[in-house]
Scaffold this active site. Structure first.
Site, mmCIF file in Angstrom:
data_model
loop_
_atom_site.group_PDB
_atom_site.id
_atom_site.type_symbol
_atom_site.label_atom_id
_atom_site.label_comp_id
_atom_site.label_asym_id
_atom_site.label_seq_id
_atom_site.Cartn_x
_atom_site.Cartn_y
_atom_site.Cartn_z
ATOM 1 N N TYR A 441 52.290 -23.431 12.002
ATOM 2 C CA TYR A 441 52.978 -23.517 13.301
ATOM 3 C C TYR A 441 54.129 -22.520 13.437
ATOM 4 C CZ TYR A 441 55.983 -27.454 11.369
ATOM 5 O OH TYR A 441 56.818 -28.255 10.660
ATOM 6 N N GLU A 442 54.648 -22.426 14.642
ATOM 7 C CA GLU A 442 55.676 -21.421 14.972
ATOM 8 C C GLU A 442 55.191 -19.993 14.741
ATOM 9 O OE1 GLU A 442 58.140 -22.107 16.642
ATOM 10 O OE2 GLU A 442 58.123 -24.266 16.352
ATOM 11 N N GLY A 443 53.928 -19.764 14.995
ATOM 12 C CA GLY A 443 53.327 -18.460 14.695
ATOM 13 C C GLY A 443 52.796 -18.487 13.275
ATOM 14 N N GLN A 448 53.415 -13.734 11.594
ATOM 15 C CA GLN A 448 54.732 -13.340 11.073
ATOM 16 C C GLN A 448 54.649 -11.982 10.380
ATOM 17 O OE1 GLN A 448 57.331 -15.281 11.797
ATOM 18 N NE2 GLN A 448 55.918 -16.756 12.711
#
Lengths: 597, 597
Positions: A441-443, A448
């Site tokens: 999650y969060e990319g 990243q």
């Protein structure tokens, strides 16, 4: 299962003995008024108590019970609501928030330690205040004064929680294609319609209101990511006197069945003309949301460190207690049926790999956090620019490298338990299941890596990277004749040179070949992370060495030996990563679709 | 979730085009009468149908429902009982069994492919016939003629299943300290008393009887591993006319709550004076049990390959369908909202890493299986000795390297799905949870590494290793001027030389330092596995190259490109592993207990 103990000793070592955090705080006008060493220490101490005493005991039961959905209402696992109230009343949600709106104004270098304890004790729970704090940050940076005054105080005090609503069924990484619509109302508000999925803590019973930050498209939106706007959409409307009004036209359609973090609700959120308020400028919502995302990305890295620490504590306790076979050098505890498994070289290898990465990761988080504090509070414009660049460069590494290491660490921690590691009661398998989400999650970590390689390295032609390389080079220059650092300076110098060479290589190849960035990205991020850890371990050696002679606790000598293990057994991976990257993208891109099988 | 498809094309490539399995079968008198190419191919085809049509559809529902325990009775998930009956009636349980007792006498090189399909389709289910076949093997090798005649036919036909009872709450790796007792009865049988844990398929409702192979200690047992005996203990006594008699004095006390393989029952088994029969000689039970354990170790490696294949199939299907963002070289499918994620370099990297290790692992299993067939059927004593040594050397690598790679592969396969990978319905998170056990049971992968490094390499002063190195050297010599292998022979030669150097290094250091073996073991096993995969990929290149020019299917060109990816991006890890091992054990063993934290 071992009881979670906050790693306060190591946190104090980092803040006081490595990074001189008190000195930094005193030097920054925006911080010096809020924090002093005694306050900071009391905060650490108190956070440790709450993490160990209030949150950790709910971790396993929260996993087993999970959240319950009933006709749009979400009930949290037993104990979560009370724990949240205690947590909020302690002022922990607004620890890093702006004092002008009721926050405590603490530096990130301190807040990050508190966050690690909370996440290490109970990741599912920790997501809720983590999302609230991130939503506050975006609102603070981009919201109107009216919105800030109306929402921030209640959110800082935890009475209301925050959520981020980005993903849709067909749009995850690619937010440019979202379909949620925002129609302007006559009163200046907007009517939001659409479906969002994977909304963590999107609905629950712990807070009185839930403030959603929702990405949606205005009627005149240009296509793609430049047509996205950001809206604040409260679960309950807020009246002019700040009391709660009607339930907004939004509802939680269902909870996802997932691999872990069962104590947290992962919601499908349906918006049916819900009333929302624009945050920032029209069509610039993605940039505004990035303020929150960057906060959460560092937060996810911190989750990884917390989970890795918990897994290490469990594994070490088990390795000390579990009696199995004899040491290869002969029986160590002859009165017992077998020796503790801690005597076995391979068990030590496992524990040291865990320890080296976990402590290295904690140092990395603190390093990034300190740059964040500089970026926020430094008065020298040039220095602030450098600090901004460092934060931009290091955030994807913190998110991805630390969570990749965290999964490895949790898998190893489970392995130390043998068959018992696969059984629920020992807690190690939960840490693996929970930690797995941090890579996603969060990319995703692949995203990243692309952010690091593409936007943070290649796009500025290596300028951000130079800041980092200079930091390492300065350390090497200052310490190259220090006998305390013998055996560290030379391999560190080789590692940073290797990373610099590869950086240059990719920048050069990317010009001719647009696939080179994506092909190198994940290995490059690994290479970067390992090199950064090597740098931080060298700094830890420098601080620990003078104190090791009179060390009866084993803390400083343990640091020195862990550093040696890192350099001897883990740092060599950089050689392989560099070679792989140099071999380029051809072998990946040459594939036709049918050749995949 | 993609529907599982048995990888028959790749299996046929290995058997027919790489390993000339039909030629080997024809040359071995014990095999030539049982199998010919047409039979083998029909078996592959039929196994693929059963795996895809009967077992795979129960994989997810079995995970969700799990097994049920009620007062000692275990009920399997819906559909398992019927599927088992179909499976048993098809003769699949005794596929590799001795025809003199009702087995089908098929070669392991073929049986291994069938096993992969079964495990790839449904690992929880697959464990049951896998344990039965292993129990048969031990019974066949060490049991009396009476026991063999009484038990093997029913087990081969699957009417009765098998289980292995080793672990006790305080004794896992260290079997020398087990407490289960065996008291001789007057009639030549034994009375078994004790508690065993982690007994896979120890109790269930799919077979009419369950035959436990139980490790226990006789009253006059010497202490430690040399005092362990092996007993056959049936759930139901078997009358002289082979009908079932009374329920033996054993019971399933509970099922474990575990991370995965929920479709299988993991039992606590209580023995309260259960009647059992000695298998093999008194006090030599561990050696007899190793016949079963080695079978299961290879079987667990095969489970890893099966799971990795399933994860790859799912990930590839998703990567072809999921539309997200545009290719770095420009939009590929302009009429769609975004390109399939298969266009992105990092998605390709993930898929190729999965493909390279999965196909390399399948080749490794087939290589070991072929040596097993030689060890069992070869008539030349010298060659048989070499085959035995190769099997001994390669078995721990098959178990540990392939399952470590399998977990990586399943984690990557989950990652390809982004957030959806964390959600149950897509199946990828189940594969991670299920596959995780393969690194733990049948001797943890750390134990496998110690077995390889200590018993299989250092103990014989590298003699077994020489057999393997010679095999690779012969290939290099034969092919060094073949233009088809340009770009492969030289790096393969470097890799085998690196492995040989490290082997010699550890053998030499182990003499002075007993901790060196344990400290090097896990990295050495990785290094060995990667080098072996490099060798097998080179063999695949040799076979694929001449056929690639006229290849419209993409199969052969895909092989060549996957090999290139393996050599370019994965093989470089061997450099790092070798360097780490050379840095020795000092950094691990220097730690005092308190220095761990």
């Amino acid at each position: 299962m071992a009881e979670y103990q906050a790693p306060l000793r190591d946190m104090r070592f980092l803040l006081n003995e490595i990074f001189d955090a008190p000195g930094q705080w005193a030097s920054l006008p925006g911080l010096s008024e809020n924090v002093d060493p005694e306050t900071a220490d009391a905060i650490l101490e108190e956070a440790g108590k709450i993490a160990a005493g209030s949150l950790a005991p709910l971790n396993q039961s929260g996993d087993e019970e999970g959240c319950h959905w009933d006709n749009g209402t979400v009930t949290t696992p037993e104990g979560f609501k009370d724990a949240y109230q205690t947590y909020a009343e302690g002022g922990w949600v607004g620890l890093g928030g702006d004092p002008n709106y009721g926050g405590m104004g603490m530096p990130k270098s301190l807040v990050a330690q508190v966050e690690e304890m909370v996440q290490g004790a109970n990741m599912a729970f920790g997501l809720c205040p983590m999302l609230t704090a991130g939503a506050c940050l975006a609102l603070h940076a981009h919201g109107s004064e009216e919105l800030k005054q109306k929402y921030l105080p209640k959110m800082y005090e935890g009475t209301w929680s925050g959520a981020m609503d980005l993903t849709e069924p067909h749009a995850g990484t690619d937010l440019g294609i979202i379909r949620t619509k925002a129609k302007p109302n006559d009163d200046g508000s907007y009517s939001i319609t659409g479906t969002k999925i994977f909304i963590t803590w999107g609905e629950h019973d712990m807070a009185e209101n839930i403030i959603h930050l929702v990405l949606a498209k205005l009627p005149d939106a240009p296509p793609g990511p430049k047509g996205i706007s950001l809206f604040l959409v409260p679960k309950y409307e807020v009246n002019d006197d700040d009391s709660l009004g009607e339930h907004n036209a939004l509802s939680c359609g269902s909870l996802e069945e997932k691999m872990g973090i069962h104590g947290s609700a992962t919601c499908v959120m349906n918006y049916d003309g819900a009333r929302g308020f624009l945050v920032g400028e029209p069509h610039k919502g993605l940039m505004a949301m990035f303020t929150m995302m960057n906060y959460e990305r560092l937060g996810v890295g911190i989750q990884g460190v917390g989970a890795a620490e918990a897994s290490y504590q469990n594994a070490l306790a088990y390795a000390r207690e579990r009696l199995q076979s004899r040491s290869p050098t002969g029986a160590q505890e002859k009165d017992k049926v077998a020796d503790p498994i801690l005597v076995h070289p391979d068990v030590r290898r496992m524990l040291l790999k865990m320890k080296a990465h976990t402590e290295g990761s904690r140092a990395f988080i603190t390093y990034v956090a300190q740059w964040l504090d500089q970026a926020k509070f430094a008065e020298d414009a040039e220095f602030q620019k450098k600090a901004d660049a460092m934060v931009a460069l290091l955030t994807p590494v913190a998110k991805a490298f630390l969570t990749d290491r965290a999964l490895d660490t949790c898998v190893i921690g489970q392995q130390v338990f043998g068959g018992h590691g696969y059984i629920r009661e020992w807690g190690q398998e939960q840490l693996v299941r929970d930690t797995r989400i941090t890579q996603i999650y969060e990319g995703t970590n692949g995203i990243q890596a692309m952010d690091l390689m593409g936007r943070k390295v290649v796009a500025n032609n290596g300028q951000f990277f130079e800041y980092f390389a200079d930091d390492v080079a300065d350390f090497i220059t200052e310490n190259q004749d220090d006998p305390a650092l013998e055996g560290y300076i030379q391999p560190l110098a080789s590692a940073i040179e290797r990373l610099a060479d590869v950086t240059e290589h990719v920048i050069n190849s990317a010009g001719d070949n647009p696939t080179e960035v994506g092909a190198a990205a994940v290995d490059y991020l690994d290479l970067f992370g390992l090199t950064a850890e090597a740098y931080l371990w060298a700094r830890m050696v420098k601080a620990a060495k003078p104190k090791a002679d009179n060390d009866t606790s084993g803390f400083y000598t343990g640091k020195l030996k862990t550093a040696r293990f890192f350099y001897d057994r883990l740092l060599p991976q950089t050689v392989a990563l560099a070679e792989g990257i140099r071999n380029g993208s051809d072998s990946m891109m040459a594939f036709s679709e049918e050749e995949f099988g």
